[in-house]
Motif scaffolding. Structure first.
Motif, PDB file in Angstrom:
ATOM      1  N   ILE A 193       0.835  -1.206   0.000  1.00  0.00           N
ATOM      2  CA  ILE A 193       0.000   0.000   0.000  1.00  0.00           C
ATOM      3  C   ILE A 193       0.871   1.257   0.000  1.00  0.00           C
ATOM      4  O   ILE A 193       0.566   2.236  -0.687  1.00  0.00           O
ATOM      5  N   ILE A 197       1.127   4.215  -2.999  1.00  0.00           N
ATOM      6  CA  ILE A 197       0.978   5.661  -2.757  1.00  0.00           C
ATOM      7  C   ILE A 197       2.208   6.411  -3.254  1.00  0.00           C
ATOM      8  O   ILE A 197       2.115   7.325  -4.072  1.00  0.00           O
ATOM      9  N   ASN A 289      -5.395   0.963  -5.629  1.00  0.00           N
ATOM     10  CA  ASN A 289      -4.872   2.077  -4.825  1.00  0.00           C
ATOM     11  C   ASN A 289      -3.971   2.988  -5.658  1.00  0.00           C
ATOM     12  O   ASN A 289      -3.928   4.202  -5.435  1.00  0.00           O
ATOM     13  N   GLY A 321      -1.219   7.693   4.202  1.00  0.00           N
ATOM     14  CA  GLY A 321      -0.969   6.278   3.929  1.00  0.00           C
ATOM     15  C   GLY A 321      -0.296   5.584   5.090  1.00  0.00           C
ATOM     16  O   GLY A 321      -0.662   4.458   5.457  1.00  0.00           O
ATOM     17  N   GLY A 324      -2.834   4.948   7.897  1.00  0.00           N
ATOM     18  CA  GLY A 324      -3.727   3.833   7.575  1.00  0.00           C
ATOM     19  C   GLY A 324      -3.041   2.487   7.664  1.00  0.00           C
ATOM     20  O   GLY A 324      -3.646   1.506   8.102  1.00  0.00           O
ATOM     21  N   CYS A 325      -1.777   2.447   7.267  1.00  0.00           N
ATOM     22  CA  CYS A 325      -1.037   1.182   7.276  1.00  0.00           C
ATOM     23  C   CYS A 325      -0.611   0.765   8.681  1.00  0.00           C
ATOM     24  O   CYS A 325      -0.851  -0.363   9.117  1.00  0.00           O
ATOM     25  N   ILE A 345      -7.734   3.163   2.991  1.00  0.00           N
ATOM     26  CA  ILE A 345      -6.391   2.587   3.110  1.00  0.00           C
ATOM     27  C   ILE A 345      -6.373   1.425   4.105  1.00  0.00           C
ATOM     28  O   ILE A 345      -5.882   0.341   3.797  1.00  0.00           O
ATOM     29  N   SER A 348      -7.887  -1.721   2.668  1.00  0.00           N
ATOM     30  CA  SER A 348      -7.024  -2.476   1.744  1.00  0.00           C
ATOM     31  C   SER A 348      -5.996  -3.294   2.516  1.00  0.00           C
ATOM     32  O   SER A 348      -5.735  -4.458   2.188  1.00  0.00           O
ATOM     33  N   THR A 372     -13.584   1.333  -2.496  1.00  0.00           N
ATOM     34  CA  THR A 372     -12.479   1.630  -3.415  1.00  0.00           C
ATOM     35  C   THR A 372     -12.999   2.197  -4.727  1.00  0.00           C
ATOM     36  O   THR A 372     -12.419   3.143  -5.289  1.00  0.00           O
TER      37      THR A 372
END
Length: 396
Positions: A193, A197, A289, A321, A324-325, A345, A348, A372
């Motif tokens: 991810i 980005i 993404n 990003g 979110g990760c 995010i 995913s 999405t």
């Protein structure tokens, strides 16, 4: 005619992007080789550290009474007794991993069945100290069980009376594969991810603000190519570069999975076998993404007056990003709440985590892909809006 125009713009932008060799190095080669290199270094470091601790546990024992427990621990082949004047200071410096404080008359109190305790002082900020603590606790537990067994035997009681039943621990997966799968579920979604980005940012900045600075955007607008064809050509070029970065990252992780003594294989030989549907989603999710952040990046880039200003606008995207990760990195893949699949995010990342551990939840898949699709449409609409405004395109 419109499709031909899009192809011409797309071809032109791809040539522009790959004319700069830094794009190939940063966009493809780094994702391809970075994770295998990190995995090799981490795997080597962790293996060496574990072996070092297992083979030599450096400790200090304070025992004025020369107890049998002290003698028992000293007899262990991997124990290295280090004599120091100030154990706490030596522990802080890392000269020893921990120290034991055994009280006087320890053996006498054991014989009298008196309550007694020993102190184990360790450094909870040190991985070596934590590993040493586990080893020493195992030896102390073994010694304690021996003392209890001797007490019972002295009283004519079979020590087996304390063992009500035997516990056999089994796993539903191969032990080494389960460990590797757990590590992969934490790292792979994060990298994919993030690459989806960051991979779109350089081409987005170059094809928007970069063209403004070079003075090539105005001549391009004077051609027969309409603005929507221009938008689609640039968007597809950015998306393709992002996809190439994601594929490079996937290949890099695949190399890591078969790498000997890497972080995903370690010394136990564990590896991960993914389901075909999991592999499919590992490919599709980053591509989607890429499309979202490609459109967002292009919209912000065309709005910016300069390349430097575009960098300022696009930097928060990577921060979003990261949030979110990392916010979902430690979540158990088999117990993810539905609410996470409604968060950009994070949904995913969570979907990829589920796929890696073999959880196929169609409800979560539908929610993630539904959101999405909305994100892609909104991002494209915003980019289209930016390209349709003269005040934005000629904003200098």
């Amino acid at each position: 005619m419109k499709n031909n125009a899009i192809k011409v713009v797309f071809k032109k932008e791809m040539i522009e992007i790959f004319r700069d060799k830094k794009t190939i190095i940063i966009g493809i080669l780094i994702p391809l080789f970075l994770f295998p290199l990190i995995s090799f270094i981490l795997g080597k470091t962790i293996n060496n550290s574990d072996k070092k601790i297992q083979q030599e546990v450096k400790i200090t024992i304070q025992d004025k009474g020369n107890s049998k427990l002290s003698e028992y621990i000293k007899k262990q082949t991997n124990i290295n007794i280090v004599n120091v004047d100030n154990p706490e200071e030596s522990l802080k410096k890392g000269d020893i991993y921990l120290y034991l404080n055994i009280p006087e008359k320890f053996d006498a109190n054991i014989q009298k069945n008196n309550d007694i305790s020993i102190d184990i002082i360790f450094d909870n900020s040190s991985r070596d100290s934590l590993a040493a603590l586990s080893i020493i606790q195992t030896y102390i537990d073994m010694y304690s069980k021996g003392v209890v067994s001797e007490r019972l035997n002295n009283n004519g009681i079979d020590s087996q009376i304390l063992k009500a039943f035997e516990t056999k621990i089994k796993t539903i997966e191969d032990e080494s594969e389960g460990d590797a799968r757990l590590i992969l579920s934490m790292i792979l979604p994060l990298l994919l991810i993030l690459y989806s980005i960051t991979g779109t940012m350089p081409p987005a900045m170059d094809l928007g603000a970069g063209e403004k600075e070079r003075g090539t955007l105005e001549p391009l607008l004077t051609t027969k190519v309409n603005r929507m064809s221009l938008l689609w050509g640039k968007f597809f070029a950015i998306t393709v570069v992002g996809i190439m970065m994601s594929i490079a990252a996937i290949v890099g992780i695949e190399l890591t999975m078969v790498q000997q003594n890497g972080i995903l294989k370690m010394s136990n030989g564990g590896t991960v076998k993914l389901l075909p549907i999991a592999i499919l989603f590992i490919i599709i999710v980053p591509i989607l993404n890429n499309m979202i952040f490609g459109a967002l990046g292009l919209a912000l880039s065309i709005y910016a007056r300069s390349f430097k200003e575009a960098q300022t606008y696009l930097s928060p995207l990577s921060v979003i990003g990261l949030i979110g990760c990392y916010s979902t990195m430690m979540i158990d893949p088999k117990n993810i709440k539905t609410i996470y699949f409604n968060i950009p995010i994070a949904n995913s990342v969570c979907l990829l985590k589920e796929m890696i551990v073999g959880v196929i939840n169609y409800h979560h898949i539908l929610i993630t892909f539904g959101w999405t699709a909305i994100y892609i449409l909104v991002s494209l609409y915003w980019a289209k809006y930016m390209f349709s405004k003269e005040s934005v395109i000629f904003r200098t």
